[in-house]
Scaffold this active site. Structure first.
Site, PDB file in Angstrom:
ATOM      1  N   ASP A 180      53.048  22.923  36.575  1.00 32.31           N
ATOM      2  CA  ASP A 180      53.865  22.436  35.454  1.00 32.31           C
ATOM      3  C   ASP A 180      52.912  21.733  34.502  1.00 32.31           C
ATOM      4  O   ASP A 180      52.210  20.795  34.900  1.00 32.31           O
ATOM      5  CB  ASP A 180      54.919  21.433  35.942  1.00 32.31           C
ATOM      6  N   ASP A 236      67.021  27.044  37.264  1.00 30.01           N
ATOM      7  CA  ASP A 236      66.968  25.620  37.614  1.00 30.01           C
ATOM      8  C   ASP A 236      68.356  25.153  38.045  1.00 30.01           C
ATOM      9  O   ASP A 236      69.056  24.475  37.281  1.00 30.01           O
ATOM     10  CB  ASP A 236      66.511  24.797  36.397  1.00 30.01           C
TER      11      ASP A 236
HETATM   12  O1  1PR Z   1      63.733  26.668  29.516  1.00 28.21           O
HETATM   13  O2  1PR Z   1      62.491  28.768  29.077  1.00 28.21           O
HETATM   14  O3  1PR Z   1      61.779  26.655  27.996  1.00 28.21           O
HETATM   15  O4  1PR Z   1      61.453  27.037  30.417  1.00 28.21           O
HETATM   16  C1  1PR Z   1      61.122  25.750  30.825  1.00 28.21           C
HETATM   17  C2  1PR Z   1      60.521  25.890  32.194  1.00 28.21           C
HETATM   18  O5  1PR Z   1      59.987  24.624  32.552  1.00 28.21           O
HETATM   19  C3  1PR Z   1      61.534  26.286  33.248  1.00 28.21           C
HETATM   20  O6  1PR Z   1      60.960  27.265  34.069  1.00 28.21           O
HETATM   21  C4  1PR Z   1      61.783  25.009  34.038  1.00 28.21           C
HETATM   22  O7  1PR Z   1      61.931  25.295  35.415  1.00 28.21           O
HETATM   23  C5  1PR Z   1      60.494  24.235  33.811  1.00 28.21           C
HETATM   24  N1  1PR Z   1      60.700  22.779  33.741  1.00 28.21           N
HETATM   25  C6  1PR Z   1      61.231  22.112  32.711  1.00 28.21           C
HETATM   26  N2  1PR Z   1      61.224  20.779  32.986  1.00 28.21           N
HETATM   27  C7  1PR Z   1      60.657  20.640  34.186  1.00 28.21           C
HETATM   28  C8  1PR Z   1      60.421  19.380  34.895  1.00 28.21           C
HETATM   29  O8  1PR Z   1      59.966  19.357  36.030  1.00 28.21           O
HETATM   30  N3  1PR Z   1      60.748  18.266  34.241  1.00 28.21           N
HETATM   31  N4  1PR Z   1      59.732  22.143  35.817  1.00 28.21           N
HETATM   32  C9  1PR Z   1      60.329  21.890  34.665  1.00 28.21           C
HETATM   33  C10 1PR Z   1      60.332  22.780  36.776  1.00 28.21           C
HETATM   34  C11 1PR Z   1      59.986  23.505  38.869  1.00 28.21           C
HETATM   35  C12 1PR Z   1      58.905  24.197  39.486  1.00 28.21           C
HETATM   36  C13 1PR Z   1      58.269  23.380  40.558  1.00 28.21           C
HETATM   37  C14 1PR Z   1      58.992  23.688  41.826  1.00 28.21           C
HETATM   38  C15 1PR Z   1      58.187  23.380  43.053  1.00 28.21           C
HETATM   39  N5  1PR Z   1      59.495  22.687  37.840  1.00 28.21           N
HETATM   40  O9  1PR Z   1      57.942  24.485  38.559  1.00 28.21           O
HETATM   41  O10 1PR Z   1      56.989  23.756  40.550  1.00 28.21           O
HETATM   42  O11 1PR Z   1      60.223  22.967  41.836  1.00 28.21           O
HETATM   43  O12 1PR Z   1      57.932  22.027  43.161  1.00 28.21           O
HETATM   44  P1  1PR Z   1      57.508  21.398  44.559  1.00 28.21           P
HETATM   45  O13 1PR Z   1      56.820  22.474  45.335  1.00 28.21           O
HETATM   46  O14 1PR Z   1      56.586  20.272  44.222  1.00 28.21           O
HETATM   47  O15 1PR Z   1      58.787  20.917  45.187  1.00 28.21           O
HETATM   48  P2  1PR Z   1      62.418  27.264  29.189  1.00 28.21           P
END
Ligand code: 1PR
Length: 543
Positions: free
Chosen positions: A234, A393
């Protein structure tokens, strides 16, 4: 440096192929018109996406006669992926379009009744003790395709071809085939780590052609499709303006301390390379804030992809901000154009989050009709289904009984705060900040209909918790669709990866925090899985 000509006739990630060729010590000359083919000594025909689209692009640009002439003249020719499919007579993917017909037969689609299609991942290319461009029985190669040339014993061998095969869900398919000056591979050598680079090198040096078909002895071939482990980064700018890899707890990426800084876990390019060298099968970058305060052409993620693809020879996915938008100068830019910028910079797949949810809502609102105007439809039409990942998500919503909601519920072993033993998963947008009245089953079925090739299944409740994957969620999604699913969120130790592969039919598993915080390496996870009898691919070192 010696050169090789690369035919850039159709959009796709040719940057990675050029990088891989350079890594082998060769320079790329781009072929941009049919006349230039005649100048080529060695020619490579890449290809992704749709057979009919690729063949008609080649035909309408006038390339087919010159490519044929190159092959007929006995000059070295290599085709990759759809570039391999092009040498066959036909494909059921587009029965109205003919291939080059070097091999008369046709390709057909994998049977998807018992397995996910596309076939995505690391599988064998086994030439049964024959030498075939340095393919090795113990190595794995990266495939992504829905159509295959079915292997029939002796059929191609009797015509003088040397054949390497793979097996997917009981179907034996041709992974590579070569004769004389021609080598074609269904897998992507430029995305297959050092195993793939060896094949490319053996083509470029001519060594492979010299030894083709000779008997070899070596270790016995092993297994089929391996368990894919994906490292996810991320990425966002922190308060100092630096681009950092971060990681949240249930999507909150700020430290718990009073200054609430964005958690900084390292630099994107360096970390991607580290995970590649630990054996990650793919690397995913999620641009979690979308960086919309700079012109699109200067998106920092473009530079990150360019630099990463110079040293990381496995598939790269990029997500975040892929939607129709307006540039800083007021110009309208379509999601397809943004995706194109990413593919040209070295991405193999784009991942769409929020925009997919909105498109799915629209799909149901108009009675499940498609008009070809969604980002998913447009990108998959131009680059193939395999290039479009949907990042989901979801968040749990508890209900006391199955019919308490119109949504697709499951009975859960983890009851809610009031003892509710049913739940459904609500889709969210904008990084989990907005919850929609659409459930995860509705979403994945809609995007599959639109042409998405894979689901990246996060889970907000589990994200960053180290408590293991949400198996109930994964099982619900897997049973609703045919395309592959990547399980994500919650991995805290190698046992969680084993659990998700043993207790669900997931096609791959992703970890983020576990790797960034240095708790376990990708190698340790894979070693553990191997000890438990699950087949994995190990990093083979440098070329
Ligand atoms: O909506 O098309 O602009 O895409 C935004 C992207 O950014 C989406 O794929 C969304 O999942 C991601 N995103 C947005 N905000 C966050 C955040 O964390 N605040 N990250 C975010 C989502 C989820 C995974 C993470 C897994 C594994 N992160 O990337 O890596 O949950 O984590 P872990 O193994 O540590 O538990 P758009």
């Amino acid at each position: 440096m010696p050169t090789v000509h690369l035919l850039d006739y159709v959009a796709g990630n040719v940057r990675s192929l050029a990088n891989a060729i350079e890594k082998c010590g060769y320079t790329v000359e781009w072929v941009r018109s049919p006349e230039e083919v005649a100048r080529a000594e060695k020619l490579i025909l890449p290809g992704v996406g749709h057979f009919g689209h690729c063949m008609s692009q080649l035909a309408s640009a006038g390339y087919l006669p010159t490519v044929r002439a190159h092959i007929d003249a006995g000059k070295p020719f290599m085709g990759i992926c759809v570039g391999m499919q092009a040498i066959f007579g036909s494909s059921t993917e587009d029965p109205n379009t003919a291939g080059l017909g070097l091999i008369k037969g046709g390709l057909n689609r994998f049977d998807d009744t018992q397995k996910s299609v596309p076939h995505i991942g690391w599988n064998s290319a086994n030439a049964s003790s024959k030498s075939l461009y340095d393919l090795r029985p113990e190595s794995k190669y990266y495939y992504v395709h829905s159509y295959k040339y079915p292997y029939v014993k002796d059929e191609l061998e009797n015509l003088g071809w040397t054949v390497a095969t793979g097996t997917y869900g009981g179907e034996v398919f041709v992974g590579a085939v070569a004769k004389g000056n021609v080598l074609v591979t269904q897998f992507h050598p430029e995305k297959s780590g050092v195993a793939g680079l060896r094949v490319l090198k053996s083509f470029l040096t001519g060594e492979g052609a010299k030894t083709l078909g000779q008997n070899t002895s070596g270790p016995a071939p092993t297994g089929g499709l391996t368990r894919r482990i994906i490292a996810c980064l991320d990425v966002r700018t922190n308060d100092q303006g630096d681009l950092v890899v971060t990681k949240g707890d249930q999507y909150d990426v700020r430290e718990k301390s009073s200054n609430r800084d964005v958690r900084n876990l390292g630099k994107p390019v360096e970390l991607a390379r580290k995970y590649y060298e630990q054996g990650a099968d793919e690397v995913t970058f999620l641009n979690i804030t979308s960086f919309r305060d700079c012109p699109l052409a200067d998106l920092p993620m473009l530079e990150i992809l360019r630099r990463t693809s110079e040293t990381v020879f496995v598939p790269l996915t990029i997500g975040g901000g892929i939607r129709d938008t307006v540039d800083t100068d007021g110009t309208k830019v379509s999601a397809l154009e943004i995706a194109t910028m990413y593919f040209k910079s070295g991405a193999d797949k784009v991942s769409i989050g929020s925009d997919a949810v909105l498109a799915a809502e629209e799909y149901y609102a108009v009675g499940r009709k498609l008009f070809g105007n969604t980002a998913i439809e447009q990108i998959s039409k131009a680059y193939g289904n395999q290039a479009v990942v949907i990042s989901v998500d979801p968040k749990r919503v508890y209900v006391p009984m199955a019919d308490a909601t119109r949504h697709n519920t499951i009975k859960t072993s983890f009851p809610g705060p009031k003892g509710e033993d049913h739940c459904w998963y609500a889709c969210t947008i904008k990084g989990g900040r907005e919850t929609r009245d659409l459930d995860v089953v509705e979403l994945v079925q809609a995007v599959e209909a639109m042409g998405a090739g894979e689901i990246l299944l996060n889970c907000i409740d589990r994200d960053g918790t180290n408590s293991g994957f949400d198996l109930e969620l994964i099982n619900q999604v897997k049973s609703s669709i045919r395309i592959p699913v990547v399980a994500s969120s919650g991995a805290g130790n190698p046992g969680h990866f084993e659990e998700v592969f043993e207790k669900t039919r997931t096609d791959a598993a992703l970890g983020a925090g576990i790797f960034h915080r240095g708790e376990y390496t990708v190698t340790q996870v894979k070693d553990y899985l191997a000890q438990k009898g699950l087949e994995v691919r190990m990093f083979e070192g440098d070329l």
